[in-house]
Every structure is written in C-alpha cells, then in structure tokens.
Design a protein around this motif. Structure first.
Motif, PDB file in Angstrom:
ATOM      1  N   ASP A   1       0.807  -1.216   0.000  1.00 14.57           N
ATOM      2  CA  ASP A   1       0.000   0.000   0.000  1.00 14.57           C
ATOM      3  C   ASP A   1       0.840   1.267   0.000  1.00 14.57           C
ATOM      4  OD1 ASP A   1      -2.482   1.541   0.324  1.00 14.57           O
ATOM      5  OD2 ASP A   1      -1.787   1.888   2.372  1.00 14.57           O
ATOM      6  N   ILE A   2       2.093   1.159   0.446  1.00 13.30           N
ATOM      7  CA  ILE A   2       2.968   2.336   0.510  1.00 13.30           C
ATOM      8  C   ILE A   2       4.071   2.279  -0.530  1.00 13.30           C
ATOM      9  CG2 ILE A   2       2.490   2.846   2.925  1.00 13.30           C
ATOM     10  CD1 ILE A   2       5.006   1.384   3.719  1.00 13.30           C
ATOM     11  N   GLY A   3       3.977   1.316  -1.444  1.00 13.21           N
ATOM     12  CA  GLY A   3       4.901   1.277  -2.576  1.00 13.21           C
ATOM     13  C   GLY A   3       6.277   0.747  -2.279  1.00 13.21           C
ATOM     14  N   ASP A   4       6.402  -0.157  -1.306  1.00 20.89           N
ATOM     15  CA  ASP A   4       7.717  -0.730  -0.980  1.00 20.89           C
ATOM     16  C   ASP A   4       7.541  -2.207  -0.681  1.00 20.89           C
ATOM     17  OD1 ASP A   4      10.214  -1.434  -0.145  1.00 20.89           O
ATOM     18  OD2 ASP A   4      10.337   0.016   1.508  1.00 20.89           O
ATOM     19  N   ARG A   5       7.813  -3.048  -1.650  1.00 19.01           N
ATOM     20  CA  ARG A   5       7.626  -4.488  -1.490  1.00 19.01           C
ATOM     21  C   ARG A   5       8.589  -5.094  -0.485  1.00 19.01           C
ATOM     22  NH1 ARG A   5       2.804  -6.623  -3.125  1.00 19.01           N
ATOM     23  NH2 ARG A   5       2.100  -5.597  -5.032  1.00 19.01           N
ATOM     24  N   GLY A   6       9.659  -4.409  -0.166  1.00 17.30           N
ATOM     25  CA  GLY A   6      10.605  -4.934   0.817  1.00 17.30           C
ATOM     26  C   GLY A   6      10.384  -4.388   2.210  1.00 17.30           C
ATOM     27  N   ALA A   7       9.244  -3.723   2.415  1.00 16.80           N
ATOM     28  CA  ALA A   7       9.024  -3.008   3.675  1.00 16.80           C
ATOM     29  C   ALA A   7       8.919  -3.938   4.872  1.00 16.80           C
ATOM     30  CB  ALA A   7       7.761  -2.147   3.567  1.00 16.80           C
ATOM     31  N   PHE A   8       8.354  -5.151   4.692  1.00 18.58           N
ATOM     32  CA  PHE A   8       8.176  -6.016   5.849  1.00 18.58           C
ATOM     33  C   PHE A   8       9.513  -6.506   6.386  1.00 18.58           C
ATOM     34  CE2 PHE A   8       7.049 -10.111   7.936  1.00 18.58           C
ATOM     35  CZ  PHE A   8       6.308  -9.555   8.979  1.00 18.58           C
ATOM     36  N   ALA A   9      10.403  -6.926   5.503  1.00 26.35           N
ATOM     37  CA  ALA A   9      11.736  -7.347   5.948  1.00 26.35           C
ATOM     38  C   ALA A   9      12.466  -6.195   6.628  1.00 26.35           C
ATOM     39  CB  ALA A   9      12.544  -7.869   4.765  1.00 26.35           C
ATOM     40  N   LYS A  10      12.336  -4.997   6.080  1.00 25.09           N
ATOM     41  CA  LYS A  10      12.971  -3.824   6.687  1.00 25.09           C
ATOM     42  C   LYS A  10      12.397  -3.554   8.073  1.00 25.09           C
ATOM     43  CE  LYS A  10      13.700  -1.620   2.171  1.00 25.09           C
ATOM     44  NZ  LYS A  10      13.235  -0.517   1.278  1.00 25.09           N
ATOM     45  N   LEU A  11      11.090  -3.747   8.209  1.00 27.29           N
ATOM     46  CA  LEU A  11      10.462  -3.514   9.505  1.00 27.29           C
ATOM     47  C   LEU A  11      10.959  -4.511  10.547  1.00 27.29           C
ATOM     48  CD1 LEU A  11       8.358  -1.985  11.196  1.00 27.29           C
ATOM     49  CD2 LEU A  11       6.639  -3.605  10.360  1.00 27.29           C
ATOM     50  N   LEU A  12      11.091  -5.777  10.159  1.00 27.15           N
ATOM     51  CA  LEU A  12      11.625  -6.769  11.093  1.00 27.15           C
ATOM     52  C   LEU A  12      13.028  -6.371  11.555  1.00 27.15           C
ATOM     53  CD1 LEU A  12      10.539 -10.168   9.481  1.00 27.15           C
ATOM     54  CD2 LEU A  12       9.542  -9.039  11.467  1.00 27.15           C
ATOM     55  N   ARG A  13      13.860  -5.946  10.612  1.00 30.70           N
ATOM     56  CA  ARG A  13      15.224  -5.543  10.983  1.00 30.70           C
ATOM     57  C   ARG A  13      15.203  -4.298  11.870  1.00 30.70           C
ATOM     58  NH1 ARG A  13      19.086  -8.350   8.162  1.00 30.70           N
ATOM     59  NH2 ARG A  13      18.435  -9.396   6.232  1.00 30.70           N
ATOM     60  N   ALA A  14      14.289  -3.376  11.595  1.00 30.92           N
ATOM     61  CA  ALA A  14      14.193  -2.171  12.425  1.00 30.92           C
ATOM     62  C   ALA A  14      13.780  -2.519  13.844  1.00 30.92           C
ATOM     63  CB  ALA A  14      13.205  -1.191  11.801  1.00 30.92           C
ATOM     64  N   CYS A  15      12.939  -3.532  14.016  1.00 27.55           N
ATOM     65  CA  CYS A  15      12.552  -3.973  15.359  1.00 27.55           C
ATOM     66  C   CYS A  15      13.775  -4.440  16.138  1.00 27.55           C
ATOM     67  CB  CYS A  15      11.529  -5.108  15.269  1.00 27.55           C
ATOM     68  SG  CYS A  15       9.874  -4.582  14.757  1.00 27.55           S
ATOM     69  N   GLY A  16      14.752  -4.969  15.423  1.00 29.14           N
ATOM     70  CA  GLY A  16      15.975  -5.419  16.073  1.00 29.14           C
ATOM     71  C   GLY A  16      16.769  -4.290  16.697  1.00 29.14           C
ATOM     72  N   GLY A  17      16.495  -3.064  16.279  1.00 27.22           N
ATOM     73  CA  GLY A  17      17.213  -1.916  16.814  1.00 27.22           C
ATOM     74  C   GLY A  17      16.513  -1.224  17.960  1.00 27.22           C
TER      75      GLY A  17
ATOM     76  N   THR B   1       8.901 -13.900   0.978  1.00 31.49           N
ATOM     77  CA  THR B   1      10.075 -13.792   0.121  1.00 31.49           C
ATOM     78  C   THR B   1      11.364 -14.067   0.891  1.00 31.49           C
ATOM     79  OG1 THR B   1       9.950 -11.410   0.537  1.00 31.49           O
ATOM     80  CG2 THR B   1       9.005 -12.219  -1.526  1.00 31.49           C
ATOM     81  N   ASP B   2      12.431 -14.273   0.149  1.00 31.89           N
ATOM     82  CA  ASP B   2      13.714 -14.623   0.763  1.00 31.89           C
ATOM     83  C   ASP B   2      14.228 -13.522   1.688  1.00 31.89           C
ATOM     84  OD1 ASP B   2      13.731 -17.060  -0.503  1.00 31.89           O
ATOM     85  OD2 ASP B   2      15.057 -16.444  -2.133  1.00 31.89           O
ATOM     86  N   ASP B   3      13.932 -12.248   1.369  1.00 32.71           N
ATOM     87  CA  ASP B   3      14.434 -11.182   2.239  1.00 32.71           C
ATOM     88  C   ASP B   3      13.789 -11.238   3.617  1.00 32.71           C
ATOM     89  OD1 ASP B   3      11.959 -10.404   1.209  1.00 32.71           O
ATOM     90  OD2 ASP B   3      12.437  -8.261   1.290  1.00 32.71           O
ATOM     91  N   VAL B   4      12.553 -11.732   3.691  1.00 29.71           N
ATOM     92  CA  VAL B   4      11.892 -11.890   4.992  1.00 29.71           C
ATOM     93  C   VAL B   4      12.565 -13.013   5.778  1.00 29.71           C
ATOM     94  CG1 VAL B   4       9.730 -12.504   6.153  1.00 29.71           C
ATOM     95  CG2 VAL B   4       9.694 -10.971   4.178  1.00 29.71           C
ATOM     96  N   ILE B   5      12.860 -14.123   5.103  1.00 28.37           N
ATOM     97  CA  ILE B   5      13.539 -15.232   5.783  1.00 28.37           C
ATOM     98  C   ILE B   5      14.899 -14.783   6.300  1.00 28.37           C
ATOM     99  CG2 ILE B   5      14.499 -17.554   5.471  1.00 28.37           C
ATOM    100  CD1 ILE B   5      12.324 -18.013   3.344  1.00 28.37           C
ATOM    101  N   GLU B   6      15.630 -14.030   5.484  1.00 29.96           N
ATOM    102  CA  GLU B   6      16.946 -13.530   5.902  1.00 29.96           C
ATOM    103  C   GLU B   6      16.819 -12.594   7.101  1.00 29.96           C
ATOM    104  OE1 GLU B   6      18.388 -11.724   2.352  1.00 29.96           O
ATOM    105  OE2 GLU B   6      18.635 -13.647   1.298  1.00 29.96           O
TER     106      GLU B   6
ATOM    107  N   MET C   1      14.452 -12.615   9.361  1.00 30.43           N
ATOM    108  CA  MET C   1      14.137 -13.439  10.527  1.00 30.43           C
ATOM    109  C   MET C   1      15.389 -14.079  11.097  1.00 30.43           C
ATOM    110  SD  MET C   1      10.677 -15.425   9.300  1.00 30.43           S
ATOM    111  CE  MET C   1      10.608 -16.406  10.816  1.00 30.43           C
ATOM    112  N   ALA C   2      16.210 -14.630  10.217  1.00 23.26           N
ATOM    113  CA  ALA C   2      17.402 -15.364  10.656  1.00 23.26           C
ATOM    114  C   ALA C   2      18.464 -14.444  11.245  1.00 23.26           C
ATOM    115  CB  ALA C   2      17.979 -16.146   9.478  1.00 23.26           C
ATOM    116  N   GLU C   3      18.525 -13.207  10.764  1.00 22.22           N
ATOM    117  CA  GLU C   3      19.624 -12.310  11.127  1.00 22.22           C
ATOM    118  C   GLU C   3      19.265 -11.289  12.199  1.00 22.22           C
ATOM    119  OE1 GLU C   3      20.784 -10.651   7.390  1.00 22.22           O
ATOM    120  OE2 GLU C   3      21.354 -12.603   6.529  1.00 22.22           O
ATOM    121  N   THR C   4      18.001 -11.233  12.609  1.00 26.28           N
ATOM    122  CA  THR C   4      17.582 -10.262  13.628  1.00 26.28           C
ATOM    123  C   THR C   4      17.367 -11.004  14.939  1.00 26.28           C
ATOM    124  OG1 THR C   4      16.448  -9.029  11.872  1.00 26.28           O
ATOM    125  CG2 THR C   4      15.964  -8.401  14.152  1.00 26.28           C
ATOM    126  N   PRO C   5      18.240 -10.803  15.916  1.00 29.01           N
ATOM    127  CA  PRO C   5      18.224 -11.644  17.126  1.00 29.01           C
ATOM    128  C   PRO C   5      16.903 -11.669  17.887  1.00 29.01           C
ATOM    129  CG  PRO C   5      20.274 -10.406  16.992  1.00 29.01           C
ATOM    130  CD  PRO C   5      19.390  -9.875  15.908  1.00 29.01           C
TER     131      PRO C   5
END
Length: 497
Positions: free
Chosen positions: A212-228, A246-251, A253-257
């Motif tokens: 809805d906001i024009g960023d298909r990678g936004a969910f993976a970015k949000l997960l990583r931002a939660c890590g901060g 998508t693979d960026d979401v799996i990555e 998940m795996a890389e955000t403690p």
C-alpha cells in the motif's frame, strides 16, 4: 447528586484482529469514563459484542447471546447493548430487526464512534446503526486497554487484497491499508517504555505489508528495524501468506536476534487443485519450498499452520496430498478446521459440497497424524535448555501442580517447577526440558536461572496499583505520530488466512 459510574463488558469472538479491536473498544470506553465490570458480575451497564463473520453459525451464536441478555435488559433500566465487528459490518440493519433491544450497531471501520453512539442512543432512546464503508482512522490512533503488561499486539496493516473463495474478510475489512513504518516503530518504542518486552506484528496478510505504501521490501525492513529497539526482547508476527513470503523476509528473521524462531504459515490445503479452487496463489511445491528455505536458515524454527478439511470438490486424492504436506513439513502444531459455508463467499455456492460424515472422517485422520508429528517434534526438545517468558494464565493447572508456565522463544508452551525465589509474569526462567507431550513441554528439574525484567516490574506495578485502578489493564496513550497497541481463536488473521 453525583453521577454513578457506569460499567462495561466487551465479549470478543474471532481472530487476533478482533482481540486487537476489543482492546481499542475498552480503551475508548474507559477514556469516556466507564469502568470494567467485576469478573463474574451478573450484569454490566454496557455489554459490547465484537463479532466474527467467518463461521457459518456466527449469526446464530450472536442472536443466542443477545436472546439471553434480553430479559436482563428489560429488567435493568439504563442497560445498553452494542454489536460491532465483522458480523455487524455484514448484517447492519438485520441485527436491530432480529434483536430490537440492541442499542448500537457499528462496523469494523468506525470503532472510534462507540462512546458517541452509546450516548446518542441513551439520549434519543432509539437504536443507533452506523456503518462506515471505509476506514475512518487507523485503529492505532485510538486509546487502548491492554490486558498484558509485558506483551502487546501492534497492527501494521488492516484489510486484505486477496480473494480467497472461502473468506469474507476482505469484504468486511476492506482493502489493505498500511501504516507508515515510523508510526509503527514509535508505537513499539512507546510500548517498550511502558515495560513491554514482546510484541506481535499483526495484519490480515502481515507480510504483504508495503504494497500500500509502494515498498515491497518493507516487511523485511520492519523486522530488521525492530531489532534496533532497545529493550524489545521478542518479536513475532501473524499471519503471513505464502504468496508474499520472500527470501528477504527469511533472511531478516534469521539475522535479527529478537525475531523469534517461530513461523505461522497457513497451508489450507496440500492439493494444488484445491488451492486453485480456493484462489490461493501458490501450489504445493511452492509451499514446501518456503518451509525448506525457512528450515535451512533457521534450523530450530517451530512452524505452525492452518488447514481446512472438506473444501468443496475435495476428493480423497486431494486429501492425501494434504496429508503428504503435513508429513513433509512436520508442523509443530496445526490449527485444523472442517469446512463450513461462509454466507457471501464464492465457495458457499460451489458444486461438490463434501458430505459432513466424509469431512468428519478426514478431519479425524488429519488430527491423528498431526498429533503424532507434534509429539515427535516436541520430543526433540528433550534435554534442551530454554529461556521461558513467564506468562499469566497459560497454565490452567499451575496452582494445583505448583508450576509456572510460559513460552519458549519458538512459542512452545512450557510448564516448569516453581522456584523458591519469586518469579513474576514478564520475568524469564531458564529451564531444561525433561518431558514432552503433543501440546506442551515440562521442565521438572530445578530452575537454572531467573532473570527479573522491566516487563516483570511493569506487571508488579500494575498488580500493586490501588484498588480503584485494578482491572483497568494497561492504558497506553498515543504519541500522535504513532499509537498504542494490544496483547486469539486460532492463529491466522481471521483463522483462515
């Protein structure tokens, strides 16, 4: 003469989104001066039904409850009844026609109008029916009464763009609407400042976030931002859709403690032919590929799912395909449902409705297989040391067994021996798993360590509050850019995503 404080009760049916909405309704009512009715009280001054329209008999359940309240309302001057949620959005004027003693009917898009509608109904002495056709404001801008001091839901989107033939949710919740990432993170930071240590990102199709906001990678970015976010220990999300996984979401998940090794991934059917009839935009091979990729990146991940048995046209061969996927995926748990017609959905009119006795027999076979797998997967946890987030209300027999209960990082339920030192909900206990059952684990030995947390402090502060504040839950105001959030029947958006 001073005005008497009015009490309220909210009765919730359905999915996590409804639980989330009910917390908003409670927050709105308390902001308007209402107080929660005492547990077990015979009657509140205001009873709100937050309804679900997913089940075939949802309306019968609602009208049965309304019928039980009718005599009480007739005998109690000033009592009010409100009906909101998905069934209210769907049935509108039908509710007041079938239950004329209802005072307010409101929909999924105008939850914030509840106090105003109650007051208008009281003054005008007639039912108020107000259904918005589109979202008036994102629900996170409303006050919230959270039941938990240490865990909260955070809605990142509302609505759904899918057209699954068995689901009426998109028609009632509308098209997907995403929140801005900055607003979400502001809410999370506000929650952590209140003592919350675990959040669950919530959406009807949570991993479609960004479309809805024009960023298909936004969910993976949000997960990583939660890590901060400092102090945020556990991050979960529900419910994703295989189409958008998508693979960026799996990555991420795996890389955000602090993103937990847990995934709820609705299957619905293992038959590609049935999936096509359901308008699910993936097939068996794609689904198993996702499961394989998650296990490769996060070997200890606990994966759960939703499955519908007996969808129109399902043959024995189709059902065998579902059993095949269950065996291959080795889910930690599956939420299984017998197909029932949802009025207003395409599937309700499809040919090939499967006889009830056939659906029941298949359902029993599926449950038996999944029980066997769940038990085997839980037995793999024997001997492992895990940190359990101590919870309130997870162990119904805790008092009798002298145990405490909580969730491991992978969301498995763990009951453990009560240590000598005090342990509060929100604290963590490090334990060794000694026994496995299909739906829970036991740690029967001594607790290895207890960690007192800010979340435990928040729980203690709430429970030590003066009597007049007890029962109010946790009220979270909003930083105007963001919001508050909350703390389900089965996982999966509306249990069927």
């Amino acid at each position: 003469m001073p005005e008497v404080t009015r009490t309220y009760e909210v009765r919730t049916f359905g999915c996590q989104m409804n639980v989330h909405d009910s917390e908003r309704m409670s927050g709105l009512l308390e902001e308007a001066g209402y107080v929660p009715a005492a547990p077990g009280a015979d009657a509140a001054d205001v009873v709100v039904f937050n309804t679900c329209a997913v089940r075939e008999n949802a309306d019968n359940r609602l009208y049965g409850n309304l019928g039980q309240l009718a005599p009480r309302k007739a005998a109690t001057p000033g009592m009010q009844i409100a009906v909101g949620g998905c069934l209210a959005q769907k049935d509108r004027d039908t509710i007041v026609r079938r239950a004329p003693w209802v005072d307010v009917v409101f929909g999924t898009h105008n939850v914030g109008r509840l106090p105003v509608l109650l007051e208008r109904a009281r003054v005008q002495r007639e039912a108020q029916v107000e259904i918005a056709e589109a979202l008036e404001a994102f629900p996170s801008t409303l006050p919230t009464r959270r039941e938990s001091a240490y865990a909260a839901w955070v809605a990142i989107s509302v609505g759904c763009n899918n057209t699954c033939t068995f689901c009426i949710v998109p028609a009632l919740r509308g098209k997907e609407k995403d929140r801005r990432p900055g607003d979400i993170l502001a809410e999370i930071e506000a929650l952590v400042a209140e003592g919350v240590s675990e959040i669950t990102l919530l959406g009807q199709n949570v991993n479609a976030y960004g479309s809805d906001i024009g960023d298909r990678g936004a969910f993976a970015k949000l997960l990583r931002a939660c890590g901060g976010v400092g102090g945020l220990e556990r991050v979960r999300f529900t419910s994703p859709h295989p189409r958008d996984f998508t693979d960026d979401v799996i990555e991420a998940m795996a890389e955000t403690p602090n993103v937990m090794p847990q995934l709820h991934m609705p299957l619905q059917s293992g038959s590609s032919r049935v999936l096509r009839a359901m308008r699910r935009s993936y097939r068996q091979e794609r689904y198993l590929g996702i499961i394989g990729s998650v296990r490769a990146a996060i070997p200890d991940a606990a994966i759960t799912t939703d499955i519908i048995v007996g969808f129109p046209g399902e043959t024995e061969e189709d059902f065998q395909e579902t059993l095949h996927v269950v065996r291959e995926a080795r889910f930690a748990q599956a939420f299984t449902f017998q197909y029932s017609k949802r009025p207003g959905t395409p599937a309700a009119e499809m040919d090939g409705q499967v006889p009830k006795e056939v659906v029941q027999e298949r359902y029993e076979r599926l449950v038996a297989l999944q029980e066997e797998i769940s038990w085997a997967e839980n037995k793999k946890q024997l001997g492992r040391t895990v940190e359990v987030l101590v919870a309130e209300g997870e162990g119904r027999k805790d008092d009798a067994t002298r145990r405490l209960s909580g969730r491991a990082p992978d969301n498995r339920l763990v009951h453990f021996s009560r240590p000598a030192e005090p342990v509060r909900p929100g604290d963590t206990a490090t334990v060794e798993i000694t026994y496995a059952a299909p739906h829970h684990l036991l740690a029967e030995g001594p607790v290895k360590a207890v960690r007192r947390t800010r979340a435990g402090d928040a729980w203690e502060l709430r429970t030590a509050a003066p009597a007049e504040a007890e029962g109010k839950g946790v009220m979270l105001g909003l930083p105007r850019v963001g919001a508050p959030a909350p703390a389900a029947e089965s996982a999966g958006g509306c249990t069927v995503c």
